[in-house]
Motif scaffolding. Structure first.
Motif, PDB file in Angstrom:
ATOM      1  N   GLU A 157       0.844  -1.187   0.000  1.00  0.00           N
ATOM      2  CA  GLU A 157       0.000   0.000   0.000  1.00  0.00           C
ATOM      3  C   GLU A 157       0.887   1.248   0.000  1.00  0.00           C
TER       4      GLU A 157
ATOM      5  N   ARG B 150     -11.821   4.851  -5.671  1.00  0.00           N
ATOM      6  CA  ARG B 150     -11.620   3.673  -6.519  1.00  0.00           C
ATOM      7  C   ARG B 150     -12.875   3.261  -7.284  1.00  0.00           C
TER       8      ARG B 150
ATOM      9  N   ASP C  23     -11.685   6.375   0.320  1.00  0.00           N
ATOM     10  CA  ASP C  23     -10.893   5.410  -0.439  1.00  0.00           C
ATOM     11  C   ASP C  23     -11.774   4.640  -1.418  1.00  0.00           C
TER      12      ASP C  23
ATOM     13  N   GLU D  84     -12.397  -4.884  -2.672  1.00  0.00           N
ATOM     14  CA  GLU D  84     -11.802  -4.927  -4.015  1.00  0.00           C
ATOM     15  C   GLU D  84     -11.838  -6.336  -4.583  1.00  0.00           C
TER      16      GLU D  84
ATOM     17  N   ARG E 169     -11.307  -2.551   2.842  1.00  0.00           N
ATOM     18  CA  ARG E 169     -11.267  -2.045   1.460  1.00  0.00           C
ATOM     19  C   ARG E 169     -10.641  -3.074   0.524  1.00  0.00           C
ATOM     20  N   ARG E 170      -9.577  -3.741   0.983  1.00  0.00           N
ATOM     21  CA  ARG E 170      -8.921  -4.753   0.149  1.00  0.00           C
ATOM     22  C   ARG E 170      -9.847  -5.945  -0.093  1.00  0.00           C
TER      23      ARG E 170
END
Length: 489
Positions: free
Chosen positions: A303, A377, A373, A333, A329-330
């Motif tokens: 990151e 994205r 964030d 994704e 968040r990861r």
């Protein structure tokens, strides 16, 4: 002779029915591991449990995934979001009996003879074009005020932590029901072949270090197949327990072992027809794939520096709320369907002024960063964020009230949560409480209503997501709940 013929006929009939049921079990196994095979499609294998029990949503979903930031211990709406100048004017005066109206109290304040009104120690301002009221102890969340959809009229029947948190997470105050994430895994399946549909992250707050404990049944599968229980991620070198190979075992050895184990389990399935065997096979296969996917997912080393600065200094410390928000968040994704964060420390019966300031510092910057964030994205458009606890806190002081400090007891009659992202109005406030933040004045929202709305945003009619258990048809919302259409974008 006739008796012998009857016995032979019965035996053949039993044999036929047994083989028939086991054949159905084999079809079930094939459809679980490769759903397209059930429909005779000559395609490449699809993600595990794709489509889930529903096959497809009831209607077009507005959200693909959910990040639920549960604040365990019950945040005080009066000190964070529900600005009440009347309380300031009436500091220390007795809560009018007409307002309390004989409400049930916990054992901690039932013996009090006086209920002095306790306004927030902290000042409030309006932020953004929406003019949302936020406390001074939430400076980062104030910068995303126009992304937030507040519900200030939440209410519940539960007045103590364990039944209340069980209720908001499972739809029942009694343990044993499936959690929200388990229902979604069961109904919608997974969008990622290599990660669970339901992931759980825990963090400990600094507000009250003696806060209420969390139990794994809060992310359990209840009576649903065990494949649908939440997978807990832990801080440290083994984020998922028992995932790594034992010392001395190579990956090839592991693969061979699983292949032989699968053969044995299929033989068991043929003999006994137990559907839980199908689940066990699927879990072993998922664990094998997770050996590669999990280390890559939880590795934050790649990151960029500005991301850590955005989430705050604690984001570098594994297991903190900030680090878990970044990990959420990861996971988003990677199309994990339901990401559940639990953050303890909100049970402020005493020393509320100092405890809630520390606790707000834990969550303020990381929560705002997560929203920014995801938006940066392009993920906020199809991700629903929910932030809130299991009930609210009282407007009167538990114990002694001073101008410098107070405590707050549990309050189920009204509390505040907020949502952001897919399908909900931005910069919007729904529902109102009275001037004391004690009773709901407009647009009440019950816990089952919130659950029904969550499912709706994922394309599910909450009355049609059903599982039959012990002769009864169960659902997350039991026999209640209505979609809160007033918050829908």
């Amino acid at each position: 002779m006739n008796e012998l013929h009857d016995l032979e006929f019965a035996s053949n009939r039993r044999h036929f029915l047994s083989k028939l049921s086991l054949g159905i079990g084999s079809v079930g196994l094939a459809s679980l591991l490769t759903p397209s095979a059930l429909f005779g499609k000559n395609t490449t294998p699809q993600p595990l449990m794709e489509g889930g029990a529903l096959g497809k949503p009831h209607f077009v979903p507005k959200a693909k995934r959910v990040i639920y930031l549960h604040q365990s211990g019950a945040p005080s709406q009066i000190d964070l979001f529900d600005y009440k100048p009347t309380l300031t004017k009436m500091f220390g005066q007795e809560l009018p009996e007409s307002v309390r109206n004989g409400q049930r109290l916990t054992g901690m304040t039932a013996g009090q003879v006086s209920f002095p009104l306790a306004p927030s120690f902290y000042s409030f301002k309006q932020y953004g074009q929406s003019g949302a009221w936020l406390s001074e102890i939430l400076p980062h969340l104030s910068t995303v005020a126009d992304e937030l959809c507040f519900i200030k009229s939440m209410h519940t029947e539960a007045i103590n932590h364990d039944p209340a948190i069980t209720f908001i997470q499972t739809g029942s105050q009694q343990p044993g029901r499936p959690s929200i994430g388990a229902w979604l895994s069961y109904g919608l399946g997974s969008d990622n072949h290599n990660l669970p549909a339901f992931c759980v992250l825990l963090s400990k707050g600094t507000g009250n270090t003696g806060d209420q404990p969390l139990y794994s049944r809060l992310w359990g599968n209840g009576f649903l197949p065990s494949l649908h229980q939440g997978v807990q991620f832990r801080a440290g070198k083994d984020p998922v327990l028992y995932l790594n190979n034992p010392e001395g075992m190579t990956q090839m050895t592991r693969r061979n072992m699983l292949d032989h184990l699968k053969q044995l389990q299929e033989m068991q399935l043929e003999t006994f027809g137990d559907p839980e065997i199908i689940t066990r096979i699927a879990q072993y296969e998922m664990a094998y794939r997770m050996q590669t996917s999990i280390p890559e997912t939880v590795d934050l080393s790649k990151e960029p520096e500005y991301i850590f600065e955005m989430y705050g200094p604690d984001s570098r410390k594994a297991g903190t709320y900030a680090a878990n928000c970044l990990l959420a968040r990861r996971l988003a994704e990677r199309d994990v369907k339901f990401i559940q964060l639990y953050h303890t420390g909100w049970d402020q019966h005493g020393d509320c002024v100092n405890q809630i300031k520390r606790q707000a510092r834990d969550i303020d910057q990381p929560t705002a960063a997560l929203i920014k964030d995801l938006k940066m994205r392009g993920l906020l458009d199809d991700t629903l964020i929910i932030w809130g606890g299991e009930f609210g806190r009282t407007n009167y002081s538990q114990g002694k009230l001073t101008k410098e400090n107070y405590g707050r007891d549990h309050h189920p009659r009204c509390f505040t949560i907020f949502l952001a992202g897919a399908g909900v109005k931005k910069g919007f406030t729904y529902g109102e409480t009275d001037e004391f933040s004690y009773n709901i004045a407009k647009d009440p929202v019950h816990v089952h209503d919130l659950q029904a709305t969550l499912l709706y945003l994922l394309g599910i009619d909450h009355e049609q997501l059903i599982f039959k258990h012990q002769g009864r048809r169960y659902r997350l919302t039991d026999v209640h709940g209505k979609v809160v259409k007033g918050i829908l974008a």
